[in-house]
Design an enzyme around this catalytic site. Sequence first.
Site, PDB file in Angstrom:
ATOM      1  N   GLU A  43       0.820  -1.206   0.000  1.00  0.00           N
ATOM      2  CA  GLU A  43       0.000   0.000   0.000  1.00  0.00           C
ATOM      3  C   GLU A  43       0.862   1.267   0.000  1.00  0.00           C
ATOM      4  O   GLU A  43       1.824   1.387   0.752  1.00  0.00           O
ATOM      5  CB  GLU A  43      -0.894  -0.012   1.250  1.00  0.00           C
ATOM      6  CG  GLU A  43      -1.826   1.175   1.384  1.00  0.00           C
ATOM      7  CD  GLU A  43      -2.573   1.178   2.703  1.00  0.00           C
ATOM      8  OE1 GLU A  43      -3.608   1.859   2.794  1.00  0.00           O
ATOM      9  OE2 GLU A  43      -2.121   0.493   3.662  1.00  0.00           O
ATOM     10  N   LYS A 116     -10.430   2.460  -1.442  1.00  0.00           N
ATOM     11  CA  LYS A 116     -10.497   1.823  -0.124  1.00  0.00           C
ATOM     12  C   LYS A 116     -11.815   2.162   0.573  1.00  0.00           C
ATOM     13  O   LYS A 116     -12.163   3.330   0.750  1.00  0.00           O
ATOM     14  CB  LYS A 116      -9.300   2.282   0.700  1.00  0.00           C
ATOM     15  CG  LYS A 116      -9.129   1.594   2.053  1.00  0.00           C
ATOM     16  CD  LYS A 116      -7.805   2.032   2.662  1.00  0.00           C
ATOM     17  CE  LYS A 116      -7.514   1.361   3.986  1.00  0.00           C
ATOM     18  NZ  LYS A 116      -6.160   1.745   4.489  1.00  0.00           N
ATOM     19  N   CYS A 153      -5.543  -2.812   2.797  1.00  0.00           N
ATOM     20  CA  CYS A 153      -5.182  -2.737   4.216  1.00  0.00           C
ATOM     21  C   CYS A 153      -6.371  -2.935   5.148  1.00  0.00           C
ATOM     22  O   CYS A 153      -6.814  -4.057   5.319  1.00  0.00           O
ATOM     23  CB  CYS A 153      -4.443  -1.435   4.492  1.00  0.00           C
ATOM     24  SG  CYS A 153      -3.450  -1.474   6.008  1.00  0.00           S
TER      25      CYS A 153
END
Length: 290
Positions: A43, A116, A153
């Site tokens: 990331e 995300k 993540c």
Amino acid sequence: MRTVTVAATQMACTWDIPGNIARAESLIRKAAADGAQIVLIQELFEAPYFCQDQIGEFFDMAKPFENNPLIAHFSRLAAELNVVLPVSFFEKAGQTYFNSVAIVDADGTVLGLYRKSHIPDGPGYTEKYYFSPGDTGFRVWQTKHARIGVGICWDQWFPEAARAMALQGAELLFYPTAIGSEPQDPTIDSAAHWQRVMQGHAAANIMPVIASNRIGTEPGRKGTELTFYGSSFIADQTGDKVAEADRASEAVLTATFDLDGIARKRSNWGLFRDRRPELYTPLLTMDGRV
């Protein structure tokens, strides 16, 4: 039999931006030389993990998805090496900012992007200051080498995200990551927990999971620091770790999977046959009330 070889990588990042990009390229080239067809980089690898601090000037690092020079660089590399690359980047979209991944196919075509969905906010990981919650929803992409799903993540802690991608036909799940020490409590070490939750996604969906984390200690601008614990890994469709990096070394991991064989096991096991979506409405609320 339809097989694919995947790679997870990990590396340290500094404020030498061109150096980080070159290091990522070097790892991708090594993975391709090892036979990898889909290669995962961690990331926000272009820079240190700037979310450790809330500093307005870091917004200047964000760039639009369209005509993005980082994505263009790795698109050329993907075409040269015939590899699929999920490319993590800090996205500016109008007046909004996202933590995003561009999906680059093996011919260099950019298939689209994922933003995300779950944005953390805690000491050292103040992402809500920088990123709006993603609005793309969970997506999968048919690439040259496999149909893939990508979370970012904090998304990896949510089984709903993995299941949504699996239901859309993903054959492999990828998670680029930046996670390490907790500034508020140095006794916390989440590395094993971090791995186990994704191993659970692999087992519950009968689907390999590939996770890439960063390594190294990165000082903040306000007296703190984060030490990232690496431990990147690849899990097979049962959740068993088939490749794992240590906590501190730059690494390239590879594993090969028989996608057709795994698909047969997924059908035979009956997990998707026996789902009861009509009973899952509490998942649509914040407090579990129907």
